[in-house]
Scaffold this active site. Structure first.
Site, mmCIF file in Angstrom:
data_model
loop_
_atom_site.group_PDB
_atom_site.id
_atom_site.type_symbol
_atom_site.label_atom_id
_atom_site.label_comp_id
_atom_site.label_asym_id
_atom_site.label_seq_id
_atom_site.Cartn_x
_atom_site.Cartn_y
_atom_site.Cartn_z
ATOM 1 N N LYS A 71 0.880 -0.665 0.177
ATOM 2 C CA LYS A 71 -0.021 0.694 -0.092
ATOM 3 C C LYS A 71 0.634 1.462 -0.113
ATOM 4 O O LYS A 71 0.211 2.345 0.024
ATOM 5 C CB LYS A 71 -0.809 0.241 1.033
ATOM 6 C CG LYS A 71 -1.748 -1.171 0.928
ATOM 7 C CD LYS A 71 -3.489 -1.656 0.361
ATOM 8 C CE LYS A 71 -3.772 -2.203 0.107
ATOM 9 N NZ LYS A 71 -4.968 -2.185 -0.624
ATOM 10 N N SER B 245 -2.781 -12.178 4.498
ATOM 11 C CA SER B 245 -3.221 -12.408 3.092
ATOM 12 C C SER B 245 -2.150 -12.458 1.538
ATOM 13 O O SER B 245 -2.448 -12.892 0.924
ATOM 14 C CB SER B 245 -3.416 -10.695 2.628
ATOM 15 O OG SER B 245 -2.689 -9.670 2.798
#
Length: 304
Positions: free
Chosen positions: A48, A263
């Site tokens: 991110k 994840s």
């Protein structure tokens, strides 16, 4: 006078490494190579960082924000940490809104960068409620929402950086790209770029199986579907069970020395399923962040 990099200049150019043990019979014997893109090597520790820098820089360039302004974002963790870092670098105040059932490490990382953190009760609606609250605060004039879920500068970061890196690092041999799906910026951007280089590349998304709660992997209700998401750009979906993602996170660390998040482990589970169906493939999956962001959850604790 010599010019030196800033911390923001170190975002991207992350390593791509080959798995050696976990693929087993799904690897060399079938002619398959499974590669991990180590996004935890970014300065704030996740993929991110790319989107956060892109969203703030592009908004600045358009004159929508200027240093000293207050930015607001709903986050499940990694985007918030990356935005807090970028805000600190570029001189913004940052308000982050996050459900209270997410890891303590994520909270601490956000506030370490100077962000104000608002915790909402997960029982009141989780990320959906946090997103609504962010928009409400913007309407009240409390700051500017960058809105990672609808902001094209999110996936633009991956068209401009992550995708080209993967194409170059694999020498154009990549055949399958596998990614967890959250805001979907990574899978949308990387997939878009790779398809411009070779339309035959397959894009595979990891989503949670019914009843599973995996940080960083979401299947949104229709009303909250990210506006940047185009399902036509994903060739296949793999439903990941929470238990298998957690088990794979431990295996990645213990068998490959890759200390990644849950994840990322879910994306690896999906990549292995792909490897079971194909031969002579170069399969790349994204290691979204680092495992130390999940230590307080107990997922890495050895079984009793």
């Amino acid at each position: 006078m010599k010019t030196y990099m800033t911390i923001e200049d170190t975002i991207g150019s992350t390593p791509l490494v080959r798995l050696q043990r976990i693929p087993g019979a799904l690897g060399d014997s079938r002619g398959n190579v499974i590669l991990a893109k180590l996004e935890g090597n970014n300065p704030a520790g996740s993929v991110k960082d790319r989107a956060a820098s892109s969203m703030i820089r592009r908004a600045e360039e358009r004159g929508e924000i200027k240093p000293g302004d207050t930015l607001i974002e709903a986050t499940s963790g990694n985007t918030g940490i990356a935005l807090a870092m970028t805000a600190a670098i570029r001189g913004y105040k940052m308000i982050l809104i996050m459900p209270d059932n997410l890891s303590l490490e994520r909270r601490a990382s956000m506030t370490a960068y100077g962000a104000q953190l608002i915790l909402t009760k997960a029982s009141e609606g989780g990320m959906e409620y946090a997103r609504d609250l962010a928009m409400q605060m913007q309407a009240e004039g409390k700051g500017k929402v960058l809105d990672q879920f609808a902001n094209p500068d999110n996936f633009r970061a991956h068209i401009e950086s992550t995708g080209p890196e993967l194409w170059e690092q694999t020498g154009g041999e990549i055949t399958h790209f596998v990614s967890a799906m959250g805001t979907t910026g990574t899978i949308m951007g990387v997939g878009t770029y790779l398809r411009t280089q070779n339309p035959a590349i397959q894009v595979v998304g990891a989503q949670p199986a019914p009843g599973s709660q995996i940080p960083g992997i979401r299947k949104w209700p229709e009303a909250y579907q990210p506006k940047i998401y185009d399902p036509a750009k994903v060739d296949a979906f793999e439903l990941i069970e929470q238990a298998e993602a957690e088990t794979m996170a431990r295996r990645m660390a213990a068998e490959e020395g890759i200390f990644g998040g849950i994840s990322a482990a879910g994306a690896l589970v999906a990549a292995l399923r792909v490897a079971a169906r194909v031969e002579n493939a170069t399969i790349v999956f994204i290691v979204c962040d680092r495992g130390d962001r999940y230590l307080s959850t107990g997922v890495f604790n050895p079984a009793p």
